[in-house]
Scaffold this active site. Structure first.
Site, mmCIF file in Angstrom:
data_model
loop_
_atom_site.group_PDB
_atom_site.id
_atom_site.type_symbol
_atom_site.label_atom_id
_atom_site.label_comp_id
_atom_site.label_asym_id
_atom_site.label_seq_id
_atom_site.Cartn_x
_atom_site.Cartn_y
_atom_site.Cartn_z
ATOM 1 N N PHE A 129 -2.559 -15.125 -5.135
ATOM 2 C CA PHE A 129 -3.974 -15.165 -4.721
ATOM 3 C C PHE A 129 -4.917 -14.618 -5.783
ATOM 4 N N LYS A 130 -4.365 -13.943 -6.794
ATOM 5 C CA LYS A 130 -5.124 -13.507 -7.961
ATOM 6 C C LYS A 130 -4.104 -13.187 -9.048
ATOM 7 N N CYS A 139 -6.120 -9.425 3.086
ATOM 8 C CA CYS A 139 -7.038 -8.599 3.868
ATOM 9 C C CYS A 139 -8.444 -9.139 4.119
ATOM 10 N N PHE A 140 -9.051 -9.827 3.152
ATOM 11 C CA PHE A 140 -10.461 -10.201 3.358
ATOM 12 C C PHE A 140 -10.632 -10.969 4.667
ATOM 13 N N VAL A 158 0.829 -1.206 0.000
ATOM 14 C CA VAL A 158 0.000 0.000 0.000
ATOM 15 C C VAL A 158 0.862 1.255 0.000
ATOM 16 N N LYS A 208 -13.959 0.834 6.199
ATOM 17 C CA LYS A 208 -12.950 0.002 5.542
ATOM 18 C C LYS A 208 -13.201 -1.478 5.837
ATOM 19 N N THR A 237 -15.957 -2.791 6.764
ATOM 20 C CA THR A 237 -17.262 -3.153 6.205
ATOM 21 C C THR A 237 -17.166 -3.381 4.700
ATOM 22 N N GLU A 294 -7.338 2.721 2.655
ATOM 23 C CA GLU A 294 -7.022 2.505 1.241
ATOM 24 C C GLU A 294 -7.908 1.397 0.675
ATOM 25 N N PHE A 295 -8.442 1.643 -0.523
ATOM 26 C CA PHE A 295 -9.347 0.664 -1.140
ATOM 27 C C PHE A 295 -8.760 0.010 -2.386
ATOM 28 N N PHE A 326 -11.624 -17.101 -2.048
ATOM 29 C CA PHE A 326 -10.888 -15.830 -2.043
ATOM 30 C C PHE A 326 -9.647 -15.960 -1.182
HETATM 31 P P1 NAD Z 1 3.130 -4.812 3.910
HETATM 32 O O1 NAD Z 1 3.454 -5.855 4.896
HETATM 33 O O2 NAD Z 1 3.346 -5.073 2.448
HETATM 34 O O3 NAD Z 1 3.974 -3.482 4.244
HETATM 35 C C1 NAD Z 1 4.085 -2.960 5.524
HETATM 36 C C2 NAD Z 1 5.497 -2.394 5.675
HETATM 37 O O4 NAD Z 1 5.566 -1.664 6.910
HETATM 38 C C3 NAD Z 1 6.598 -3.456 5.753
HETATM 39 O O5 NAD Z 1 7.529 -3.242 4.699
HETATM 40 C C4 NAD Z 1 7.239 -3.242 7.137
HETATM 41 O O6 NAD Z 1 8.639 -3.434 7.148
HETATM 42 C C5 NAD Z 1 6.894 -1.795 7.412
HETATM 43 N N1 NAD Z 1 6.924 -1.436 8.818
HETATM 44 C C6 NAD Z 1 6.286 -2.042 9.861
HETATM 45 N N2 NAD Z 1 6.525 -1.380 11.006
HETATM 46 C C7 NAD Z 1 7.320 -0.340 10.702
HETATM 47 C C8 NAD Z 1 7.888 0.714 11.454
HETATM 48 N N3 NAD Z 1 7.650 0.812 12.773
HETATM 49 N N4 NAD Z 1 8.664 1.601 10.834
HETATM 50 C C9 NAD Z 1 8.897 1.506 9.504
HETATM 51 N N5 NAD Z 1 8.372 0.547 8.726
HETATM 52 C C10 NAD Z 1 7.590 -0.367 9.323
HETATM 53 O O7 NAD Z 1 1.614 -4.400 4.172
HETATM 54 P P2 NAD Z 1 0.569 -3.786 3.113
HETATM 55 O O8 NAD Z 1 -0.006 -4.867 2.282
HETATM 56 O O9 NAD Z 1 1.159 -2.593 2.467
HETATM 57 O O10 NAD Z 1 -0.580 -3.331 4.101
HETATM 58 C C11 NAD Z 1 -0.435 -2.221 4.937
HETATM 59 C C12 NAD Z 1 -1.777 -1.868 5.508
HETATM 60 O O11 NAD Z 1 -2.670 -1.505 4.454
HETATM 61 C C13 NAD Z 1 -2.467 -3.021 6.258
HETATM 62 O O12 NAD Z 1 -3.158 -2.490 7.340
HETATM 63 C C14 NAD Z 1 -3.426 -3.563 5.226
HETATM 64 O O13 NAD Z 1 -4.554 -4.159 5.848
HETATM 65 C C15 NAD Z 1 -3.853 -2.323 4.485
HETATM 66 N N6 NAD Z 1 -4.303 -2.535 3.100
HETATM 67 C C16 NAD Z 1 -3.634 -3.399 2.279
HETATM 68 C C17 NAD Z 1 -4.041 -3.533 0.948
HETATM 69 C C18 NAD Z 1 -3.328 -4.457 0.000
HETATM 70 O O14 NAD Z 1 -3.771 -4.574 -1.121
HETATM 71 N N7 NAD Z 1 -2.242 -5.096 0.381
HETATM 72 C C19 NAD Z 1 -5.091 -2.759 0.464
HETATM 73 C C20 NAD Z 1 -5.738 -1.878 1.323
HETATM 74 C C21 NAD Z 1 -5.319 -1.766 2.641
HETATM 75 C C1 UGA Z 2 -9.384 -6.316 -1.697
HETATM 76 C C2 UGA Z 2 -10.405 -5.236 -2.017
HETATM 77 O O1 UGA Z 2 -10.954 -5.482 -3.314
HETATM 78 C C3 UGA Z 2 -9.773 -3.853 -1.968
HETATM 79 O O2 UGA Z 2 -10.766 -2.859 -2.157
HETATM 80 C C4 UGA Z 2 -9.107 -3.654 -0.604
HETATM 81 O O3 UGA Z 2 -8.450 -2.409 -0.557
HETATM 82 C C5 UGA Z 2 -8.109 -4.758 -0.377
HETATM 83 O O4 UGA Z 2 -8.784 -6.038 -0.445
HETATM 84 C C6 UGA Z 2 -7.471 -4.702 0.965
HETATM 85 O O5 UGA Z 2 -8.003 -4.127 1.888
HETATM 86 O O6 UGA Z 2 -6.402 -5.321 1.056
HETATM 87 P P1 UGA Z 2 -7.461 -7.539 -3.039
HETATM 88 O O7 UGA Z 2 -7.509 -8.499 -1.898
HETATM 89 O O8 UGA Z 2 -6.161 -6.977 -3.446
HETATM 90 O O9 UGA Z 2 -8.410 -6.298 -2.732
HETATM 91 O O10 UGA Z 2 -8.068 -8.235 -4.338
HETATM 92 P P2 UGA Z 2 -9.572 -8.555 -4.805
HETATM 93 O O11 UGA Z 2 -9.685 -8.216 -6.226
HETATM 94 O O12 UGA Z 2 -10.571 -7.982 -3.899
HETATM 95 O O13 UGA Z 2 -9.622 -10.141 -4.686
HETATM 96 C C7 UGA Z 2 -9.620 -10.794 -3.435
HETATM 97 C C8 UGA Z 2 -9.799 -12.280 -3.636
HETATM 98 O O14 UGA Z 2 -11.136 -12.571 -4.046
HETATM 99 C C9 UGA Z 2 -8.878 -12.864 -4.711
HETATM 100 O O15 UGA Z 2 -8.409 -14.118 -4.303
HETATM 101 C C10 UGA Z 2 -9.807 -13.004 -5.906
HETATM 102 O O16 UGA Z 2 -9.389 -13.999 -6.791
HETATM 103 C C11 UGA Z 2 -11.108 -13.355 -5.224
HETATM 104 N N1 UGA Z 2 -12.302 -13.016 -6.038
HETATM 105 C C12 UGA Z 2 -12.576 -11.726 -6.328
HETATM 106 C C13 UGA Z 2 -13.137 -14.032 -6.474
HETATM 107 O O17 UGA Z 2 -12.896 -15.226 -6.210
HETATM 108 N N2 UGA Z 2 -14.241 -13.704 -7.212
HETATM 109 C C14 UGA Z 2 -14.542 -12.417 -7.527
HETATM 110 O O18 UGA Z 2 -15.566 -12.186 -8.202
HETATM 111 C C15 UGA Z 2 -13.688 -11.407 -7.070
#
Ligand code: NAD
Ligand code: UGA
Length: 469
Positions: free
Chosen positions: A332-333, A270-271, A11, A214, A216, A159-160, A266
């Site tokens: 995962f996708k 995050c889910f 993110v 978020k 929800t 973040e979405f 899925f």
């Molecule tokens: P990530 O594990 O990829 O990245 C987190 C980073 O934070 C790591 O590189 C870690 O080293 C760093 N970190 C942790 N503690 C630290 C500190 N004290 N100082 C400096 N760096 C530090 O995680 P992510 O996937 O980017 O997710 C981050 C957040 O965003 C989570 O809460 C997640 O639920 C949310 N989120 C993720 C997604 C997604 O698609 N991955 C989408 C929306 C929201």
């Molecule tokens: C999901 C949400 O879509 C984002 O809005 C959110 O920000 C994010 O989680 C998060 O908080 O981390 P992401 O997990 O990256 O995003 O990917 P998705 O496209 O949502 O897919 C999630 C899983 O559901 C995947 O394994 C995908 O293959 C599966 N999926 C999705 C299905 O099996 N069927 C569908 O119709 C859609």
């Protein structure tokens, strides 16, 4: 204006790259404790960026060195910033109270404490991480405890973005959500996004609505997938086609067509974690009925993954021991190198427990990652299995299929749609089975090639009528 983001992950990296790209007047620094990750973000070879996202290399290359920097000097970046995003990991707790359900907020709290220690100026702290409702209150009280409550304003800005489409989602978001109490702070963050996001798509709410929205949103999205997956099982029993059902219901504008693709289950970071977090909160606030409602979404998903593995075992005459099974896709996708909670991990685990030999092909996932994921779900000897050739990472789908009894499509990579299934069938043991966990394979083509095909939610109609029992 200077923005700092703590956390250079999936993110923090893409989100800040987009802000820097669209706001040349703002200096953006992304910091992380992980030196390797920061080095990868700074690598001149853009194919080495730590996050694989279509289009991200372009966005980074335009801004990096101009107004986008990646660094490990967290204190310096904190001390210089007007806005500090906290974008660190918030995984499910694995120890102590709430283990397996509550979000582990230790990284968020550490960031808050570090900010409290370092800042000596007015600053806006933004929760970008997904957090349980009222986390902002924790951050505020840490600031107040060291007498910096007046200097630090706290906002929630979840973040979405979805992985694989991060650049698209960030450049044209459906909405940006900002929750807060301080009007000036809210306006300051609105102004950042307003560089490229139409104002009517920037929603402002109170802190708690933003935090809860978020969790929800993810719960609702996951619920749709579990809902269609539940129907897929009924389709298999009755001869209905789940894709046709999805199309029929998705044409109703009240339901809509998105997120109705039946699958092996899925995954993603995050889910599951966010629903677990939601259920933990519901239980905590004395709402077990609400918690149980959402737990059902996860239970159905677990069942769908197990059901798919069982289908493979059953079809291969109830034993996969010593049989080669080609696994197509481990992420995962599609379009991501992320494997967190991927359905593939669980399907592979179940097959390995039955002593199958797995040849895994994924264009983005390494053997090291596969081993680590399998160890995490209980295949403690995964490394040994890899050394002994029971788990191999191969470099093409054809190699995965060569000499195999079956192929299982677990990630919907586009390339799997275009394979020469007739040629692949030739190289496999007969009967050659194909298990399509993503419903992307052309049925007519592969059955004409001689494959015995199983797709999610596309069973043959049973002859017997059901009867009232
Ligand atoms: P990530 O594990 O990829 O990245 C987190 C980073 O934070 C790591 O590189 C870690 O080293 C760093 N970190 C942790 N503690 C630290 C500190 N004290 N100082 C400096 N760096 C530090 O995680 P992510 O996937 O980017 O997710 C981050 C957040 O965003 C989570 O809460 C997640 O639920 C949310 N989120 C993720 C997604 C997604 O698609 N991955 C989408 C929306 C929201
Ligand atoms: C999901 C949400 O879509 C984002 O809005 C959110 O920000 C994010 O989680 C998060 O908080 O981390 P992401 O997990 O990256 O995003 O990917 P998705 O496209 O949502 O897919 C999630 C899983 O559901 C995947 O394994 C995908 O293959 C599966 N999926 C999705 C299905 O099996 N069927 C569908 O119709 C859609």
């Amino acid at each position: 204006m200077k923005i700092t983001c703590i956390g250079a992950g999936y993110v923090g990296g893409p989100t800040m790259a987009m802000i820097a790209n669209r706001c040349p007047d703002i200096e953006v620094t992304v910091v992380d404790l992980n030196e390797e990750r920061i080095a990868a973000w700074n690598d001149p070879d853009l194919s080495k960026l730590p996050v694989f996202e279509p289009g991200l290399d372009q966005i980074v290359s335009e801004a990096r060195g101009r107004n986008l920097a990646f660094s490990t000097d967290v204190n310096k970046a904190i001390s210089e910033a007007n806005i500090i995003f906290i974008s660190v990991n918030t995984p499910t707790k694995t120890y102590g109270t709430g283990a397996g359900q509550a979000a582990d907020l230790k990284w968020v709290e550490k960031c808050a404490r570090q900010i409290a220690e370092v800042v000596d100026h007015d600053v806006i702290v933004v929760e970008k991480s997904t957090v349980p409702i009222r986390t902002a209150a924790m951050i505020k009280s840490i600031m107040s405890a060291v007498g910096k409550g007046d200097k630090v304003k706290v906002l929630s800005n979840p973040e979405f973005l979805a992985e694989g489409t991060a650049v698209e989602d960030l450049s044209e978001p459906d909405r940006v959500l900002i929750g807060g109490e301080d009007e000036a702070a809210i306006q300051c963050l609105v102004d950042v996004y307003a560089h490229w996001v139409p104002r009517e798509r920037i929603l402002t709410t109170n802190l708690w609505s933003s935090e809860l929205s978020k969790l929800t949103a993810n719960a609702f999205l996951a619920q749709r997938v579990s809902s269609i997956n539940s129907i897929s099982a009924l389709c298999e029993e009755t001869g209905a086609d789940v894709d046709e059902v999805a199309r029929a219901i998705g044409s109703d504008s009240r339901i809509g067509p998105k997120f109705l693709k039946a699958s092996v289950g899925f995954g993603g970071s995050c889910f599951q974690k966010d629903i677990l977090n939601l259920t933990y909160l519901c239980d905590y606030f004395g709402l077990p009925e609400v918690a149980n409602y959402w737990k059902g979404v996860i239970e159905l998903n677990d069942w769908q993954k197990a059901r798919f593995a069982q289908k493979i075992i059953k079809t291969l005459f109830n034993t996969v021991a010593d049989k080669k099974i080609g696994i197509l896709g481990f992420a995962f996708k599609k379009d991501t190198n992320d494997t967190r909670e991927s359905a593939a991990i669980y399907v592979c685990r179940d097959l390995l427990i039955e002593q199958a030999n797995l040849a895994i092909y994924d264009p983005q996932v390494s053997l090291e990652q596969i081993i680590a994921d399998l160890e995490y779900v209980g295949i403690t000897d995964a490394r040994q299995l890899a050394e002994d050739g029971h788990i191999t990472k191969v470099t093409s789908a054809a190699e995965a299929a060569d000499g195999a009894h079956a192929l299982a499509v677990l990630t919907e990579w586009d390339e799997f749609k275009e394979l020469d299934y007739a040629a692949i069938h030739e190289t496999m043991l007969k009967p050659a089975c194909l298990f399509d966990g993503r419903n992307i394979i052309d049925r007519d083509q592969v059955t004409a090639a001689g494959f015995q095909l199983y797709s999610i939610g596309k069973g043959e109609a049973k002859e017997a009528q059901w009867e009232v029992r």
